[in-house]
Design a protein around this motif. Structure first.
Motif, PDB file in Angstrom:
ATOM      1  N   TRP A 110      24.148  46.588  44.127  1.00 20.99           N
ATOM      2  CA  TRP A 110      23.855  47.865  44.117  1.00 20.99           C
ATOM      3  C   TRP A 110      24.799  48.815  43.335  1.00 20.99           C
ATOM      4  O   TRP A 110      25.975  48.492  43.002  1.00 20.99           O
ATOM      5  N   GLY A 111      24.220  49.703  42.784  1.00 17.93           N
ATOM      6  CA  GLY A 111      25.035  50.926  41.892  1.00 17.93           C
ATOM      7  C   GLY A 111      24.938  52.188  42.596  1.00 17.93           C
ATOM      8  O   GLY A 111      24.122  52.507  43.399  1.00 17.93           O
ATOM      9  N   GLY A 112      25.733  53.104  42.280  1.00 16.79           N
ATOM     10  CA  GLY A 112      25.813  54.630  42.837  1.00 16.79           C
ATOM     11  C   GLY A 112      26.267  55.528  41.995  1.00 16.79           C
ATOM     12  O   GLY A 112      26.936  54.984  41.062  1.00 16.79           O
ATOM     13  N   TYR A 113      26.057  56.633  42.392  1.00 15.58           N
ATOM     14  CA  TYR A 113      26.487  57.905  41.625  1.00 15.58           C
ATOM     15  C   TYR A 113      26.918  58.936  42.387  1.00 15.58           C
ATOM     16  O   TYR A 113      26.244  59.382  43.306  1.00 15.58           O
ATOM     17  N   ASP A 114      28.407  59.418  42.395  1.00 17.04           N
ATOM     18  CA  ASP A 114      28.791  60.255  43.400  1.00 17.04           C
ATOM     19  C   ASP A 114      29.046  61.696  42.614  1.00 17.04           C
ATOM     20  O   ASP A 114      29.660  61.435  41.551  1.00 17.04           O
ATOM     21  N   TYR A 115      28.852  62.798  43.171  1.00 15.99           N
ATOM     22  CA  TYR A 115      29.059  64.213  42.578  1.00 15.99           C
ATOM     23  C   TYR A 115      29.625  64.803  43.731  1.00 15.99           C
ATOM     24  O   TYR A 115      29.112  64.957  44.712  1.00 15.99           O
ATOM     25  N   VAL A 116      30.816  65.673  43.519  1.00 22.68           N
ATOM     26  CA  VAL A 116      31.387  66.666  44.489  1.00 22.68           C
ATOM     27  C   VAL A 116      31.925  67.690  43.884  1.00 22.68           C
ATOM     28  O   VAL A 116      32.266  67.796  42.705  1.00 22.68           O
ATOM     29  N   GLN A 117      31.252  69.076  44.127  1.00 21.84           N
ATOM     30  CA  GLN A 117      31.816  70.313  43.857  1.00 21.84           C
ATOM     31  C   GLN A 117      32.740  70.967  44.818  1.00 21.84           C
ATOM     32  O   GLN A 117      32.327  71.245  46.067  1.00 21.84           O
ATOM     33  N   LEU A 118      34.165  70.878  44.596  1.00 20.54           N
ATOM     34  CA  LEU A 118      34.904  71.165  45.913  1.00 20.54           C
ATOM     35  C   LEU A 118      34.591  72.646  46.273  1.00 20.54           C
ATOM     36  O   LEU A 118      34.544  73.673  45.350  1.00 20.54           O
ATOM     37  N   GLN A 119      34.670  72.954  47.643  1.00 22.47           N
ATOM     38  CA  GLN A 119      34.387  74.257  48.308  1.00 22.47           C
ATOM     39  C   GLN A 119      35.598  75.019  48.493  1.00 22.47           C
ATOM     40  O   GLN A 119      35.669  76.073  48.675  1.00 22.47           O
ATOM     41  N   GLN A 120      36.625  74.271  48.353  1.00 26.25           N
ATOM     42  CA  GLN A 120      38.093  74.802  48.938  1.00 26.25           C
ATOM     43  C   GLN A 120      39.374  73.817  48.226  1.00 26.25           C
ATOM     44  O   GLN A 120      38.971  72.775  47.572  1.00 26.25           O
ATOM     45  N   PRO A 121      40.403  74.504  48.053  1.00 21.23           N
ATOM     46  CA  PRO A 121      41.491  73.440  47.475  1.00 21.23           C
ATOM     47  C   PRO A 121      41.829  72.178  48.185  1.00 21.23           C
ATOM     48  O   PRO A 121      41.620  72.146  49.279  1.00 21.23           O
ATOM     49  N   PHE A 122      41.983  71.014  47.291  1.00 23.73           N
ATOM     50  CA  PHE A 122      42.197  69.702  47.682  1.00 23.73           C
ATOM     51  C   PHE A 122      43.286  68.969  47.026  1.00 23.73           C
ATOM     52  O   PHE A 122      43.130  69.018  45.828  1.00 23.73           O
ATOM     53  N   ASP A 123      44.121  68.562  48.068  1.00 25.02           N
ATOM     54  CA  ASP A 123      45.128  67.599  47.509  1.00 25.02           C
ATOM     55  C   ASP A 123      44.966  66.234  47.545  1.00 25.02           C
ATOM     56  O   ASP A 123      45.057  65.792  48.735  1.00 25.02           O
ATOM     57  N   PRO A 124      44.118  65.580  46.784  1.00 18.74           N
ATOM     58  CA  PRO A 124      43.909  63.862  47.109  1.00 18.74           C
ATOM     59  C   PRO A 124      44.840  62.969  47.488  1.00 18.74           C
ATOM     60  O   PRO A 124      44.408  62.183  48.137  1.00 18.74           O
ATOM     61  N   THR A 125      46.236  63.454  47.208  1.00 23.56           N
ATOM     62  CA  THR A 125      47.303  62.575  47.517  1.00 23.56           C
ATOM     63  C   THR A 125      47.696  63.093  48.934  1.00 23.56           C
ATOM     64  O   THR A 125      48.552  62.115  49.473  1.00 23.56           O
ATOM     65  N   ASN A 126      47.517  64.181  49.250  1.00 23.98           N
ATOM     66  CA  ASN A 126      47.929  64.907  50.522  1.00 23.98           C
ATOM     67  C   ASN A 126      49.522  64.995  50.487  1.00 23.98           C
ATOM     68  O   ASN A 126      50.207  65.343  51.626  1.00 23.98           O
ATOM     69  N   PHE A 127      50.205  64.859  49.366  1.00 24.92           N
ATOM     70  CA  PHE A 127      51.710  65.126  49.601  1.00 24.92           C
ATOM     71  C   PHE A 127      52.168  65.729  48.380  1.00 24.92           C
ATOM     72  O   PHE A 127      53.270  66.325  48.301  1.00 24.92           O
ATOM     73  N   SER A 128      51.587  65.642  47.280  1.00 29.30           N
ATOM     74  CA  SER A 128      52.031  66.210  45.909  1.00 29.30           C
ATOM     75  C   SER A 128      51.922  67.596  45.897  1.00 29.30           C
ATOM     76  O   SER A 128      53.004  68.188  44.916  1.00 29.30           O
ATOM     77  N   GLY A 129      51.446  68.436  46.570  1.00 28.89           N
ATOM     78  CA  GLY A 129      51.279  69.545  46.470  1.00 28.89           C
ATOM     79  C   GLY A 129      50.450  70.299  45.515  1.00 28.89           C
ATOM     80  O   GLY A 129      50.214  71.465  45.343  1.00 28.89           O
ATOM     81  N   TYR A 130      49.748  69.221  44.639  1.00 24.88           N
ATOM     82  CA  TYR A 130      49.102  69.948  43.653  1.00 24.88           C
ATOM     83  C   TYR A 130      47.458  69.833  44.022  1.00 24.88           C
ATOM     84  O   TYR A 130      46.941  68.523  44.391  1.00 24.88           O
ATOM     85  N   ASN A 131      46.875  70.714  44.000  1.00 24.39           N
ATOM     86  CA  ASN A 131      45.577  71.081  44.614  1.00 24.39           C
ATOM     87  C   ASN A 131      44.409  71.064  43.536  1.00 24.39           C
ATOM     88  O   ASN A 131      44.663  71.770  42.380  1.00 24.39           O
ATOM     89  N   LEU A 132      43.286  70.230  43.643  1.00 23.20           N
ATOM     90  CA  LEU A 132      42.008  70.620  42.764  1.00 23.20           C
ATOM     91  C   LEU A 132      41.749  71.878  43.053  1.00 23.20           C
ATOM     92  O   LEU A 132      41.623  72.133  44.267  1.00 23.20           O
ATOM     93  N   LEU A 133      41.015  72.476  42.175  1.00 24.88           N
ATOM     94  CA  LEU A 133      40.512  73.966  42.505  1.00 24.88           C
ATOM     95  C   LEU A 133      39.243  74.004  43.065  1.00 24.88           C
ATOM     96  O   LEU A 133      38.258  73.136  42.739  1.00 24.88           O
ATOM     97  N   PRO A 134      39.049  75.115  43.879  1.00 24.20           N
ATOM     98  CA  PRO A 134      37.442  75.091  44.225  1.00 24.20           C
ATOM     99  C   PRO A 134      36.660  75.407  42.984  1.00 24.20           C
ATOM    100  O   PRO A 134      36.975  76.041  42.125  1.00 24.20           O
ATOM    101  N   GLY A 135      35.343  74.876  43.144  1.00 19.41           N
ATOM    102  CA  GLY A 135      34.495  74.850  41.988  1.00 19.41           C
ATOM    103  C   GLY A 135      34.611  73.876  41.193  1.00 19.41           C
ATOM    104  O   GLY A 135      33.787  73.671  40.280  1.00 19.41           O
ATOM    105  N   SER A 136      35.735  72.884  41.197  1.00 19.87           N
ATOM    106  CA  SER A 136      35.809  72.113  40.133  1.00 19.87           C
ATOM    107  C   SER A 136      34.827  70.849  40.622  1.00 19.87           C
ATOM    108  O   SER A 136      34.554  70.731  41.859  1.00 19.87           O
ATOM    109  N   GLU A 137      34.245  70.124  39.657  1.00 17.10           N
ATOM    110  CA  GLU A 137      33.433  69.109  39.830  1.00 17.10           C
ATOM    111  C   GLU A 137      33.922  67.572  39.488  1.00 17.10           C
ATOM    112  O   GLU A 137      34.400  67.596  38.300  1.00 17.10           O
ATOM    113  N   HIS A 138      33.674  66.785  40.284  1.00 15.39           N
ATOM    114  CA  HIS A 138      34.106  65.361  40.304  1.00 15.39           C
ATOM    115  C   HIS A 138      33.024  64.310  40.501  1.00 15.39           C
ATOM    116  O   HIS A 138      32.201  64.565  41.505  1.00 15.39           O
TER     117      HIS A 138
END
Length: 206
Positions: free
Chosen positions: A141-169
């Motif tokens: 199987w193969g897949g394709y993920d798309y996410v547009q953030l609706q609020q700030p998000f730190d993927p590491t949960n400790f760095s303090g660097y947040n991906l911006l709302p509206g950014s697309e991944h």
């Protein structure tokens, strides 16, 4: 420490289950409404699932809506203020083979919208299954993920660097898997990944 909690939280709902006499059509529909002292509107949930299976062809439709003020204090509500659809369709071939029982493709997608009905997230899958008469199952199987953030998000949960709302991944990937099932009443399943290819890229529309 002062704890803040609501005076009460109650949920009232209705559920309908469907099963046709020939079992080709199955499904479920539900509506839930939560009641709290300071929460009088936009506090309900609706979800439904309808499946059709007949010989070679099968398809499934699922959708759910969770209003932004719905709460279930004795349960778990992963997120609120969204609408989700999740259709899928598959087809099986039954070859005249001593080793293969059936095989065929399955296509599915899961799409999220926010409360303004704007597209915010999706997961699309294309898979091919081969089931052997020994009940072993091979899946590619193969897949394709798309996410547009609706609020700030730190993927590491400790760095303090947040991906911006509206950014697309976006993530594109594919994987092979073998699943073994015993024919005994107590199934024991083992699986391992044969290979995996990942392609990932990010961009910020701002």
């Amino acid at each position: 420490m002062c704890l803040v909690y609501s005076q009460f939280n109650r949920n009232l709902g209705f559920e309908y289950n469907l099963a046709s006499p020939d079992n080709k059509w199955t499904g479920k529909a539900m509506v839930l409404k939560s009641f709290s002292p300071n929460n009088s509107d936009k506090n309900f949930v609706h979800a439904a699932n309808l499946k059709y299976t007949s010989g070679n062809l099968s398809w499934n439709w699922r959708h759910e809506y969770v209003a932004e003020n719905f709460t279930a204090e004795v349960g778990y509500v992963p997120r609120s203020g969204y609408y989700k659809i999740n259709p899928s369709i598959g087809y099986l071939f039954f070859p005249k083979s001593k080793t293969i029982l059936n095989h065929g493709p399955v296509v599915s997608t899961m799409v999220f919208f926010n409360k303004q009905m704007e597209y915010t997230e999706s997961l699309s899958l294309l898979e091919y299954n081969i089931r052997f008469r020994s009940q072993s199952l091979f899946t590619l199987w193969g897949g394709y993920d798309y996410v547009q953030l609706q609020q700030p998000f730190d993927p590491t949960n400790f760095s303090g660097y947040n991906l911006l709302p509206g950014s697309e991944h976006l993530v594109a990937w594919c994987r092979g898997k073998i699943l073994f099932q015993t024919p005994k009443p107590l199934h024991i399943c083992h699986f391992f990944t044969i290979w995996r290819v990942l392609c990932r890229w990010f961009y910020d529309k701002h």
